[in-house]
Structure formats: structure tokens, C-alpha cells
Design a protein around this motif. Structure first.
Motif, PDB file in Angstrom:
ATOM      1  N   ASP A 297       0.824  -1.219   0.000  1.00 35.47           N
ATOM      2  CA  ASP A 297       0.000   0.000   0.000  1.00 35.47           C
ATOM      3  C   ASP A 297       0.851   1.260   0.000  1.00 35.47           C
ATOM      4  N   ILE A 298       1.942   1.241   0.759  1.00 34.35           N
ATOM      5  CA  ILE A 298       2.788   2.433   0.882  1.00 34.35           C
ATOM      6  C   ILE A 298       3.420   2.814  -0.459  1.00 34.35           C
ATOM      7  N   CYS A 299       3.589   1.836  -1.337  1.00 35.03           N
ATOM      8  CA  CYS A 299       4.251   2.084  -2.617  1.00 35.03           C
ATOM      9  C   CYS A 299       3.486   3.091  -3.479  1.00 35.03           C
ATOM     10  N   ALA A 300       2.155   3.137  -3.330  1.00 35.69           N
ATOM     11  CA  ALA A 300       1.341   4.068  -4.106  1.00 35.69           C
ATOM     12  C   ALA A 300       1.385   5.477  -3.536  1.00 35.69           C
ATOM     13  N   ARG A 301       1.712   5.596  -2.248  1.00 38.07           N
ATOM     14  CA  ARG A 301       1.641   6.896  -1.574  1.00 38.07           C
ATOM     15  C   ARG A 301       2.988   7.605  -1.471  1.00 38.07           C
ATOM     16  N   VAL A 302       4.058   6.843  -1.265  1.00 41.19           N
ATOM     17  CA  VAL A 302       5.351   7.435  -0.922  1.00 41.19           C
ATOM     18  C   VAL A 302       6.426   6.952  -1.890  1.00 41.19           C
ATOM     19  N   LYS A 303       7.186   7.888  -2.431  1.00 37.18           N
ATOM     20  CA  LYS A 303       8.320   7.508  -3.285  1.00 37.18           C
ATOM     21  C   LYS A 303       9.431   6.944  -2.402  1.00 37.18           C
ATOM     22  N   PRO A 304       9.942   5.749  -2.714  1.00 38.59           N
ATOM     23  CA  PRO A 304      10.977   5.154  -1.860  1.00 38.59           C
ATOM     24  C   PRO A 304      12.263   5.959  -1.852  1.00 38.59           C
ATOM     25  N   THR A 305      12.978   5.893  -0.730  1.00 30.55           N
ATOM     26  CA  THR A 305      14.226   6.634  -0.553  1.00 30.55           C
ATOM     27  C   THR A 305      15.401   5.835  -1.100  1.00 30.55           C
ATOM     28  N   TRP A 306      16.290   6.523  -1.800  1.00 27.67           N
ATOM     29  CA  TRP A 306      17.534   5.902  -2.277  1.00 27.67           C
ATOM     30  C   TRP A 306      18.448   5.723  -1.082  1.00 27.67           C
ATOM     31  N   GLN A 307      18.837   4.480  -0.780  1.00 28.10           N
ATOM     32  CA  GLN A 307      19.609   4.232   0.436  1.00 28.10           C
ATOM     33  C   GLN A 307      20.594   3.083   0.248  1.00 28.10           C
ATOM     34  N   VAL A 309      21.684  -0.185   1.419  1.00 31.22           N
ATOM     35  CA  VAL A 309      21.126  -1.304   2.184  1.00 31.22           C
ATOM     36  C   VAL A 309      22.238  -2.194   2.728  1.00 31.22           C
ATOM     37  N   LYS A 310      23.243  -2.436   1.882  1.00 29.43           N
ATOM     38  CA  LYS A 310      24.449  -3.168   2.286  1.00 29.43           C
ATOM     39  C   LYS A 310      25.643  -2.340   1.836  1.00 29.43           C
ATOM     40  N   LEU A 311      26.832  -2.754   2.226  1.00 30.62           N
ATOM     41  CA  LEU A 311      28.023  -2.000   1.874  1.00 30.62           C
ATOM     42  C   LEU A 311      28.115  -1.823   0.355  1.00 30.62           C
ATOM     43  N   ASP A 312      28.098  -0.552  -0.098  1.00 33.77           N
ATOM     44  CA  ASP A 312      28.207  -0.205  -1.516  1.00 33.77           C
ATOM     45  C   ASP A 312      27.089  -0.815  -2.369  1.00 33.77           C
ATOM     46  N   HIS A 313      25.969  -1.131  -1.748  1.00 32.35           N
ATOM     47  CA  HIS A 313      24.822  -1.690  -2.474  1.00 32.35           C
ATOM     48  C   HIS A 313      23.604  -0.811  -2.169  1.00 32.35           C
ATOM     49  N   TYR A 314      23.169  -0.064  -3.179  1.00 27.73           N
ATOM     50  CA  TYR A 314      22.116   0.933  -2.997  1.00 27.73           C
ATOM     51  C   TYR A 314      20.854   0.502  -3.747  1.00 27.73           C
ATOM     52  N   THR A 315      19.704   0.868  -3.183  1.00 26.98           N
ATOM     53  CA  THR A 315      18.448   0.624  -3.872  1.00 26.98           C
ATOM     54  C   THR A 315      17.403   1.615  -3.379  1.00 26.98           C
ATOM     55  N   ALA A 316      16.312   1.711  -4.163  1.00 26.68           N
ATOM     56  CA  ALA A 316      15.182   2.544  -3.772  1.00 26.68           C
ATOM     57  C   ALA A 316      13.955   1.641  -3.753  1.00 26.68           C
ATOM     58  N   CYS A 317      13.626   1.104  -2.565  1.00 20.44           N
ATOM     59  CA  CYS A 317      12.522   0.155  -2.447  1.00 20.44           C
ATOM     60  C   CYS A 317      12.029   0.129  -1.007  1.00 20.44           C
ATOM     61  N   HIS A 318      10.706   0.159  -0.828  1.00 22.89           N
ATOM     62  CA  HIS A 318      10.121   0.157   0.524  1.00 22.89           C
ATOM     63  C   HIS A 318      10.350  -1.169   1.253  1.00 22.89           C
ATOM     64  N   LEU A 319      10.710  -2.219   0.523  1.00 22.81           N
ATOM     65  CA  LEU A 319      10.979  -3.507   1.172  1.00 22.81           C
ATOM     66  C   LEU A 319      12.160  -3.428   2.132  1.00 22.81           C
ATOM     67  N   TYR A 320      13.029  -2.428   1.948  1.00 14.65           N
ATOM     68  CA  TYR A 320      14.269  -2.358   2.751  1.00 14.65           C
ATOM     69  C   TYR A 320      14.282  -1.138   3.684  1.00 14.65           C
ATOM     70  N   GLU A 321      13.141  -0.509   3.860  1.00 17.65           N
ATOM     71  CA  GLU A 321      13.089   0.665   4.755  1.00 17.65           C
ATOM     72  C   GLU A 321      12.642   0.239   6.157  1.00 17.65           C
TER      73      GLU A 321
END
Length: 321
Positions: A297-307, A309-321
Motif C-alpha cells: 500500500d505504501i508504494c502508491a503513496r510514498v516515493k521510496p528513498t535511495w539508500q 542497504v548493504k556496503l556499496d549496495h544501494y536501492t530505492a525500495c520500501h521492502l528495505y526501509e
């Protein structure tokens, strides 16, 4: 190349790069906020479906398109703040290899004229010295000096792309945008051109942005890979980690479609439903949510943050927030 070495020197810094086109009084968001460092001597792969904005990123970075917003710093200098004359000087360091090796070569010019054109524009070499340098460049890319007087239509697709590479190398640049340089070539020729690019990188200390949709080829040539979807960044890490442990659902789907040469290895194919949304009216929140098998549900309301997640591994997805 050693990861620690790559981290020392950002040759190019892309900050919040945006490129919008006006279409029927609406904004087509081809590139919508790309931020990434490209390190001296590395190859950064840029992948995604056709129409996701990959080529627009490369062309806007080097000012073939006028940016809508953002900065690109080359050795600390913002390319977008330079005058046309200053940018002309900078183009000695920054070049591009185009996707279509036939369309990018003037059919009325000989190979000598095509490769010699950068010298004429920048006034760097003339006469005998220019001719000798053109011969050197032809040999460097695996062609012969007797090819100088021929026209583009007299060559195969792979040979034409080698001419384009020679032209890009003429002024001894440090950074080259490779804009899908193998997609118009036969599969048998693609590996030859990629191997040539790798050899030239080692010989000349080049840095590449390598744009492609062939994920297996991108893995082979790239140190790190940036995955794009609908003008947005979705994942960034080194090539081995991306293939071994993709995080974003879109990356997982892309990799599931890559053929595996070993028939004993079974991989579940992830088929994305629906079509890519229009960049004129992208979905709210996460732009991938309309096709994502793990959307919440949150995916429709909020743009995921670029972060990270692991060392030198970045993603933009609510699954990892």
C-alpha cells in the motif's frame, strides 16, 4: 579492478540530473533525478528496458541534450555552467560512441575525413602528422591504413563501429559514453567490440559509461552497474553482487530473463505484468509499483528513498526501509 581503487577518485559526479521534454504541453520525464559518481578507470554499466531513459542520461551528461535540472561535475567543474567555447575545450576529454555505427558516420566522407574531423574542429593536428595519427588510430581499433580512402557503406557493421570508436579516441579523451555501442551489431561481432573496448581501457586509462540492455554483456565489461526504470534509479552496486544478490524486484525480473548456458541450472522466470507506464504521467509513489509483484500500500503513496542497504549496495525500495 580493485574496488578500493575505484572509490578514491570520482572523475565524474552526476547530481540530481533531470531531463524533461515538452510533449503536447505536458512534461515527459525522461530522466528524473539521477545521482551517481563515476570513478577514474572504471566502467559503470547502465541498464534497463528500452525507453527507460538510459541514452538520455548519457547524452544529457555530456550536454548533447540541455539538462532540465542538476549538475555534472567533471574533475570538479560543472559542465552545465560552461560557455559553448569552454565546453568545446572540455570535449577533448569527453567523447561518445553512438548506437548506430552507420547513422553516426557521414556517408559522404571517407574514413580519413571522419576520423580526422576532430583534429580539424579543434585545430590540434594538420597535414602529415594528422594522417599518421589517423593510421595509428585505425591500427589501434583493428583496421588497416588502406581503409582510409573508403566510405562507410563499404564496411560491415562491426568495422563501422570500430571507425566510430577510432573517431571517439582521436583527441585522447579520458571519459567516453558508450551509448549501446553493440546493440546494432550481430551477436558474433558484439564480443569483439566489447573486448576491444576493454583492451583500449587498459591501454589508455579510459573511463566508460556503458549503456546497454544486454545484461550478460554489461556484467562482463562493468565494474559497477546502475539499474534504471522509467527515468529513475532503482539499484546500484558492483556487477558481481548485482547478479549474485539483486535487491530490487525490477532487477530480479531483469536478471531472471538472462539465459544461462548450463541446462542443469534452473532459474524461475519472473514475468512482469502490464506495460511500462508513460513517462508523461508516471505512477504516484514508486514508479515501478504498477508492475511490481511485491507492491504494498505504501508504494502508491510514498516515493521510496535511495539508500545504502548493504556496503556499496544501494536501492530505492520500501521492502528495505
Amino acid at each position: 579492478m580493485n574496488g578500493n581503487t575505484l572509490r578514491k577518485t570520482p572523475l565524474l559526479q552526476v547530481k540530481n540530473l533531470k531531463k524533461y521534454f515538452n510533449v503536447n504541453k505536458k512534461k515527459l520525464k525522461a530522466v528524473d533525478g539521477i545521482t551517481v559518481d563515476i570513478y577514474a578507470g572504471e566502467t559503470l554499466g547502465l541498464v534497463g528496458e528500452s525507453g527507460c531513459g538510459k541514452s538520455t542520461v548519457g547524452r544529457t551528461m555530456i550536454r548533447l541534450h540541455t539538462p532540465t535540472e542538476g549538475e555534472v561535475l567533471y574533475k570538479g567543474v560543472n559542465l552545465f555552467s560552461l560557455s559553448e567555447r569552454e565546453m568545446m575545450k572540455m570535449r577533448r576529454d569527453i567523447q561518445i560512441i553512438f548506437q548506430d555505427p552507420y547513422a553516426s558516420l557521414n556517408p559522404r566522407m571517407t574514413v580519413e575525413e571522419i576520423i580526422g574531423e576532430p583534429f580539424a574542429i579543434h585545430g590540434t593536428l594538420h597535414g602529415k602528422k594528422k594522417r599518421e595519427r589517423i593510421k595509428e588510430l585505425l591500427n589501434l581499433v583493428g583496421l588497416q591504413s588502406e581503409h582510409m580512402n573508403r566510405f562507410p557503406h563499404e564496411f560491415s557493421g562491426g568495422q563501422r563501429q570500430r571507425i566510430g570508436i577510432a573517431r571517439a579516441l582521436a583527441l585522447e579523451p579520458r571519459f567516453i559514453v558508450c551509448d549501446e555501442p553493440i546493440s546494432a551489431l550481430d551477436v558474433s561481432i558484439q564480443a569483439q567490440v566489447v573486448n576491444l573496448l576493454k583492451e583500449l581501457q587498459q591501454k589508455m586509462g579510459l573511463t566508460y559509461l556503458f549503456i546497454a540492455h544486454d545484461l550478460s554483456m554489461v556484467k562482463y565489461i562493468s565494474d559497477r552497474i546502475l539499474v534504471m526504470y522509467l527515468g529513475n534509479m532503482v539499484e546500484l552496486t558492483d556487477s558481481a553482487h548485482l547478479y549474485d544478490e539483486p535487491l530490487h524486484p525490477y532487477t530480479k525480473a531483469l536478471l531472471s530473463a538472462v539465459p544461462i548456458p548450463d541446462p542443469e541450472i534452473k532459474r524461475e522466470r519472473i514475468v512482469l505484468k502490464g506495460d511500462v507506464p508513460s513517462p508523461i504521467e508516471p505512477p504516484s509513489g514508486c514508479v515501478f509499483r504498477t508492475r511490481c509483484p511485491e507492491a504494498m500500500d505504501i508504494c502508491a503513496r510514498v516515493k521510496p528513498t535511495w539508500q545504502e542497504v548493504k556496503l556499496d549496495h544501494y536501492t530505492a525500495c520500501h521492502l528495505y526501509e
